[in-house]
Write an enzyme that holds these catalytic residues in place. Structure first.
Site, short mmCIF file in Angstrom:
data_model
loop_
_atom_site.label_atom_id
_atom_site.label_comp_id
_atom_site.label_asym_id
_atom_site.label_seq_id
_atom_site.Cartn_x
_atom_site.Cartn_y
_atom_site.Cartn_z
N ALA A 22 46.82 46.59 43.47
CA ALA A 22 47.83 47.39 42.77
C ALA A 22 47.22 48.73 42.36
O ALA A 22 46.09 48.78 41.87
CB ALA A 22 48.32 46.63 41.54
N GLN A 75 53.89 41.77 49.37
CA GLN A 75 53.55 40.79 48.34
C GLN A 75 54.45 40.98 47.12
O GLN A 75 54.59 42.09 46.62
CB GLN A 75 52.09 40.94 47.90
CG GLN A 75 51.69 39.80 46.97
CD GLN A 75 50.32 39.97 46.34
OE1 GLN A 75 50.12 40.83 45.49
NE2 GLN A 75 49.38 39.12 46.72
N CYS A 105 47.47 37.24 40.06
CA CYS A 105 47.31 38.36 39.14
C CYS A 105 46.99 37.85 37.73
O CYS A 105 47.72 37.01 37.19
CB CYS A 105 48.57 39.22 39.09
SG CYS A 105 48.41 40.56 37.90
N LYS A 144 48.83 34.02 47.91
CA LYS A 144 47.47 34.41 47.55
C LYS A 144 47.21 33.84 46.16
O LYS A 144 47.98 34.11 45.23
CB LYS A 144 47.31 35.92 47.57
CG LYS A 144 45.89 36.37 47.22
CD LYS A 144 45.60 37.76 47.76
CE LYS A 144 44.23 38.25 47.35
NZ LYS A 144 44.19 38.68 45.94
N HIS A 174 41.19 33.82 46.35
CA HIS A 174 40.17 34.60 45.66
C HIS A 174 39.49 33.61 44.71
O HIS A 174 40.11 33.14 43.75
CB HIS A 174 40.85 35.77 44.89
CG HIS A 174 39.91 36.54 44.03
ND1 HIS A 174 40.34 37.32 42.98
CD2 HIS A 174 38.57 36.67 44.06
CE1 HIS A 174 39.30 37.89 42.40
NE2 HIS A 174 38.22 37.50 43.04
N GLY A 206 36.78 37.93 48.01
CA GLY A 206 35.89 38.10 46.87
C GLY A 206 34.49 38.55 47.22
O GLY A 206 33.72 37.81 47.83
N ASP A 207 34.19 39.80 46.88
CA ASP A 207 32.84 40.35 46.89
C ASP A 207 32.25 40.61 48.27
O ASP A 207 31.03 40.76 48.38
CB ASP A 207 31.87 39.44 46.09
CG ASP A 207 32.44 39.00 44.77
OD1 ASP A 207 33.06 39.84 44.09
OD2 ASP A 207 32.30 37.82 44.40
N GLY A 229 38.74 44.00 49.56
CA GLY A 229 39.47 44.92 48.69
C GLY A 229 38.56 46.05 48.23
O GLY A 229 38.51 47.12 48.85
N ARG A 230 37.80 45.79 47.17
CA ARG A 230 36.99 46.85 46.58
C ARG A 230 35.96 47.41 47.56
O ARG A 230 35.67 48.61 47.53
CB ARG A 230 36.32 46.33 45.30
CG ARG A 230 37.34 46.07 44.19
CD ARG A 230 36.75 45.29 43.05
NE ARG A 230 36.34 43.95 43.47
CZ ARG A 230 35.63 43.11 42.73
NH1 ARG A 230 35.25 43.50 41.52
NH2 ARG A 230 35.31 41.92 43.17
C1 LIG Z 1 42.39 47.40 41.35
C2 LIG Z 1 42.74 46.04 41.88
C3 LIG Z 1 44.07 45.69 42.05
C4 LIG Z 1 44.41 44.42 42.57
N1 LIG Z 1 45.72 44.14 42.79
C5 LIG Z 1 46.06 42.97 43.42
C6 LIG Z 1 47.40 42.72 43.81
O1 LIG Z 1 48.31 43.53 43.60
N2 LIG Z 1 47.67 41.53 44.41
C7 LIG Z 1 46.69 40.59 44.68
O2 LIG Z 1 46.97 39.53 45.23
N3 LIG Z 1 45.40 40.84 44.34
C8 LIG Z 1 45.07 42.00 43.74
N4 LIG Z 1 43.75 42.27 43.45
C9 LIG Z 1 42.72 41.30 43.86
C10 LIG Z 1 42.15 41.67 45.23
O3 LIG Z 1 43.13 41.56 46.26
C11 LIG Z 1 40.95 40.77 45.61
O4 LIG Z 1 41.38 39.43 45.74
C12 LIG Z 1 39.83 40.83 44.58
O5 LIG Z 1 39.58 42.17 44.20
C13 LIG Z 1 38.52 40.24 45.14
O6 LIG Z 1 38.21 40.82 46.37
P1 LIG Z 1 37.18 42.07 46.55
O7 LIG Z 1 35.89 41.68 45.90
O8 LIG Z 1 37.09 42.23 48.04
O9 LIG Z 1 37.80 43.25 45.87
C14 LIG Z 1 43.40 43.50 42.91
C15 LIG Z 1 42.06 43.86 42.71
C16 LIG Z 1 41.73 45.11 42.22
C17 LIG Z 1 40.27 45.47 42.06
#
Ligand SMILES: Cc1cc2nc3c(=O)[nH]c(=O)nc-3n(C[C@H](O)[C@H](O)[C@H](O)COP(=O)(O)O)c2cc1C
Length: 354
Positions: A22, A75, A105, A144, A174, A206-207, A229-230
């Protein structure tokens, strides 16, 4: 051996998913990333079903996508079965390939109303939602989820089984709990457990920030897909690099010029998509992530933060990249030393927002 997988008849190839975020993965960000290559599935930011079904323009805007993003999942989040079904029907009507239900969330404002990770604590409600949505759409339905609500309530295996029983066709996990937020590390052993418990495809989140990290997760868990994601904010080429490695090719290494070009392209995509002031603000929020790990990046981020116009931002980008290319200090900060890829905790401010 890792290979593409299918969500019903939709091929996810390569088996890599741009994780929904988001405030980040809007249409501009997704296009920027999709153009870099290596993404098998894009997902919208989470969209409020209350907003969608009450014709909130913001929610409708969040559902826009480009054809070349396909396959594309919308989503949605919410807690009322009827509203969830209506919103899922709207997503299908808008052309989405998949509808994904957010059960992860952690934000209090979402959980308070029973949505997001709140659904992990109320399985009868989750079941009612999944059955209702399944009745309303013909395209695949996915979810998710998080590991569970808290350390004492880890129930992702049970949730995945329930989802499969309700006709859900893909589970993304996650491996953190709701209580954990974004602290600590994701538990990928739970991804393995979920994969072993259900027949539908399972992806982990995750990560993951490196090629080696992705390969290790596939090896350890047997999961079908990996969400990033990040890591994609800090390295928009991460998907392409993993795809290269999957095909036994030397992973693409972006040059300094590629990094400069990606920032300019992102700014252009934002300006095409939103009012100038909003594009500038989004740049302030995200441009810094793209330059994490580059020498002198901290000063650059500060300089962008203090810019007030399109031209100022363009000038700062030009000055910064010219300085690094010439190995000169940027605003007094050395640009000759290179630092390692930074930790994901550098995204803390963004994480707190959701
Ligand atoms: C800024 C931010 C916004 C996120 N928004 C959503 C979202 O809208 N829907 C969702 O399912 N997960 C959301 N997540 C979770 C990510 O999709 C992901 O599962 C989580 O960050 C772990 O993965 P990563 O380490 O690759 O970032 C969000 C994460 C971050 C950091």
């Amino acid at each position: 051996m890792t290979k593409p997988f299918k969500i019903r008849d939709i091929e996810i190839n390569p088996p890599l998913i741009l994780s929904p975020m988001a405030g980040v993965t809007d249409v501009a960000f997704r296009c920027l990333l999709k153009r870099r290559g290596g993404i098998g599935l894009t997902v919208s930011e989470f969209i409020s079903v209350e907003g969608l079904t009450r014709n909130n323009p913001k929610s409708w805007r969040q559902m826009r996508f480009h054809e070349y993003e396909r396959p594309f999942a919308v989503q949605i989040f919410g807690a009322q079965p009827e509203r969830m079904r209506m919103a899922a029907e709207m997503a299908q009507e808008a052309g989405a390939d998949i509808v994904d239900i957010n059960c992860g969330c952690p934000a209090p404002k979402v959980v308070k109303h029973g949505g997001g990770s709140g659904l992990l604590r109320d399985l009868p409600r989750l079941e009612a939602i999944l059955r209702e949505v399944r009745k309303g759409i013909t395209i695949p339905l996915t979810i998710k989820i998080r590991a569970g609500y808290s350390d004492r309530e880890i129930n992702c295996v049970e949730v995945a089984r329930l989802a499969e029983d309700c006709g859900v066709e893909h589970v993304a996990l996650h491996g953190r709990t709701r209580e954990q937020g974004y602290r600590g590390f994701a538990n990928w052993d739970l991804v393995r457990q979920v994969k072993e418990a259900v027949k539908i495809p399972v992806s982990g989140s995750g990560d993951v920030t490196t090629i080696e990290g992705a390969f290790q997760r596939w090896r350890e868990t047997g999961c079908d897909g990996i969400l990033i994601g990040r890591g994609a904010m800090m390295n928009p080429w991460i998907f392409r690099q993993i795809e290269d490695a999957l095909h036994g090719r030397e992973p693409f290494q972006p040059t300094l010029e590629d990094k400069r070009a990606v920032l300019l392209e992102y700014f252009e995509l934002l300006r095409d998509d939103m009012p100038e002031i909003a594009a500038i603000n989004r740049m302030k929020q995200l441009a810094g992530h793209f330059t994490k790990g580059l020498p002198g990046g901290a000063r650059f981020r500060t300089a962008i933060y203090h810019s007030h116009s399109v031209q100022e931002i363009l000038d700062r980008i030009e000055e910064y990249f010219t300085a690094i290319a010439q190995g000169r200090p940027y605003m007094g900060e050395e640009t000759t030393d290179t630092s390692d890829v930074p930790a994901l905790t550098s995204c803390d401010a963004l994480c707190e927002a959701v």
